[in-house]
Structure formats: structure tokens, C-alpha cells
Write a protein that holds these residues in place. Structure first.
Motif, PDB file in Angstrom:
ATOM      1  N   SER A  60     -11.973   5.710   2.344  1.00 42.28           N
ATOM      2  CA  SER A  60     -10.959   6.621   2.868  1.00 42.28           C
ATOM      3  C   SER A  60     -11.590   7.464   3.966  1.00 42.28           C
ATOM      4  CB  SER A  60     -10.433   7.518   1.743  1.00 42.28           C
ATOM      5  OG  SER A  60      -9.616   8.530   2.265  1.00 42.28           O
ATOM      6  N   HIS A  81      -0.776   4.322  -0.033  1.00 43.57           N
ATOM      7  CA  HIS A  81      -1.713   5.325   0.476  1.00 43.57           C
ATOM      8  C   HIS A  81      -2.179   6.304  -0.611  1.00 43.57           C
ATOM      9  CE1 HIS A  81       0.724   4.035   4.022  1.00 43.57           C
ATOM     10  NE2 HIS A  81      -0.490   3.872   4.508  1.00 43.57           N
ATOM     11  N   CYS A  93      -9.955   2.670  -2.867  1.00 49.55           N
ATOM     12  CA  CYS A  93     -11.221   3.143  -2.306  1.00 49.55           C
ATOM     13  C   CYS A  93     -12.116   3.718  -3.399  1.00 49.55           C
ATOM     14  CB  CYS A  93     -10.957   4.204  -1.242  1.00 49.55           C
ATOM     15  SG  CYS A  93      -9.979   3.624   0.168  1.00 49.55           S
ATOM     16  N   GLU A 141      -8.401  12.863   4.498  1.00 49.72           N
ATOM     17  CA  GLU A 141      -8.054  13.489   3.229  1.00 49.72           C
ATOM     18  C   GLU A 141      -6.936  14.498   3.462  1.00 49.72           C
ATOM     19  OE1 GLU A 141     -11.286  15.773   1.673  1.00 49.72           O
ATOM     20  OE2 GLU A 141     -11.778  16.674   3.600  1.00 49.72           O
ATOM     21  N   PHE A 166      -5.100   5.684  -2.163  1.00 50.82           N
ATOM     22  CA  PHE A 166      -6.550   5.567  -1.996  1.00 50.82           C
ATOM     23  C   PHE A 166      -7.290   5.273  -3.303  1.00 50.82           C
ATOM     24  CE2 PHE A 166      -5.135   8.366   1.484  1.00 50.82           C
ATOM     25  CZ  PHE A 166      -5.484   7.550   2.541  1.00 50.82           C
ATOM     26  N   CYS A 193       0.832  -1.196   0.000  1.00 50.28           N
ATOM     27  CA  CYS A 193       0.000   0.000   0.000  1.00 50.28           C
ATOM     28  C   CYS A 193       0.868   1.249   0.000  1.00 50.28           C
ATOM     29  CB  CYS A 193      -0.902   0.000   1.236  1.00 50.28           C
ATOM     30  SG  CYS A 193      -1.957   1.465   1.359  1.00 50.28           S
TER      31      CYS A 193
END
Length: 211
Positions: free
Chosen positions: A23, A8, A13, A26, A10, A6
Motif C-alpha cells: 500500500s 481498496h 497487502c 493511507e 488493502f 478490489c
């Protein structure tokens, strides 16, 4: 899903049609945050409230925090900084001119107890607190009362705070409201403590002068 890969971004998602992956946070810049804060200024004025910057630990981002505090102060919005105090004094000096109130955590007086609870010693925390008080800053202390971890610190914390009659402090009893967050993060809760009885909490507040 292989979490080790991962980065990150997103994207997973965004592509998850069943919302099995979502998520929760933000990325925001200070301009957009301040704009959102000031959109609520009418409410702050009416309620005589303001903005509390917390975390995590908001003092770990002193530049961004200072910018937001400065913008709030310029607009006449009351500012509070919620901190555990384990940051360089220079970070406090940076935010001091724009902070109306510090909400300051004191979890233990004994260094070994503090380290067992948090993983760090408390020397810098207590030193920063003392410097803030000696400067005459507006401070409200919170003591998280956790049976089996720092419940033997209540008298020592009360004695420490009694040096300054102007300091108010709140005893916050341990609760389990964070358990759902551990489950959501698939993380282990390293402490499953006992929630103190209401009568016990009220007795301690009365005996030691906590709110």
C-alpha cells in the motif's frame, strides 16, 4: 489477481508475506496531518520555509484544506496552495484568508490545446487566475513546457502574464520521471514526449521572461 473485485481495503497487502503487494498511501484525518506538520515547525522557522498543499488537486477538498491552512496560519507556518485552478471560485474564497502563496499552473491559452492536453477547457482556470490577481493575491505561475503538446503556447502565455508586472512565472520542461509510476500502476502513459534540450529551455526562458 482480479482487479475488478478490489474494494481498496488493502487486506491483500497486509497478508502478502513477500511484499509483492504494498500500500503506497493511507487514509489520514486533518488532525493527524496538522500534528505532523507542526512537529516540523522548528525546521520551518529556521529555513524560512513552510508547507505546500498539492496533489492531485488539493482544492477539490476545500473543507479539509481550509482546516489545515487555518491550523498552519495559527501556528505561524507559511502556507502555499499548488493548484490547476479548475475549481469553483467559492473554493478559492474559502481558502483565501489562510493562504500565503498560490502556485498556479497555466498550461495553455488556446482552449482547444488545453482540452487536448488535459481533457477540459481552460475558461474557468483563466477566470479564477484573473480574479486572484485582481485581488492582489500572492501568485507564482508554473508553465509545464511539453514539446508536441503545448510548446506553441509559450508566447501566448507570456503575453497574457505581461499584463501584470508583479507576476513571476517558471517554465518547467517536460521530463520522464513519472514513467516509473505508470509502470507501478500498470497504467498506460498516453504521452511519450520528447524531453526538450537544455539550450532550448534556457533560450525560451530568456526570450519570454520565465524563470
Amino acid at each position: 489477481m482480479d482487479r475488478s473485485k478490489c474494494i481498496h481495503c488493502f487486506k491483500c497487502c497486509e497478508e502478502c508475506y513477500a511484499d509483492a503487494l504494498v500500500s503506497v498511501g493511507e487514509w489520514r484525518d486533518t488532525d493527524s496531518i496538522l500534528k505532523e506538520i507542526l512537529e516540523n515547525k522548528g525546521y520551518f522557522d529556521q529555513s524560512k520555509g513552510g508547507v505546500t498543499f498539492s496533489g492531485g488537486e488539493c482544492m477539490l477538498q476545500p473543507d479539509a484544506l481550509t482546516e489545515l491552512l487555518k491550523g498552519c496560519q495559527a501556528a505561524g507556518v507559511h502556507t502555499a496552495v499548488d493548484t490547476a485552478g479548475n475549481v469553483p471560485w467559492e473554493s478559492f474564497e474559502q481558502v483565501l484568508p489562510y493562504t500565503d502563496l498560490f502556485l498556479y499552473d497555466i498550461k495553455a491559452m488556446d482552449t482547444d490545446v488545453h482540452k487536448a492536453c488535459t481533457g477540459v477547457e481552460n475558461g474557468r482556470i483563466l477566470e479564477n487566475f484573473t480574479r486572484l490577481v485582481d485581488r492582489g493575491e500572492n501568485i507564482f505561475v508554473r508553465y509545464p513546457y511539453i514539446p508536441g503538446m503545448n510548446d506553441d503556447q509559450v508566447e501566448k502565455i507570456a503575453e497574457f502574464l505581461h499584463r501584470w508586472q508583479q507576476i513571476e512565472a517558471e517554465l518547467l520542461p517536460y521530463h520522464k520521471l513519472g514513467n516509473s509510476k505508470y509502470r507501478a500502476l500498470e497504467a498506460q502513459n498516453v504521452f511519450e514526449g520528447t524531453v526538450p534540450l537544455k539550450d532550448e529551455v534556457e533560450m525560451l526562458k530568456k526570450k519570454y521572461g520565465f524563470q
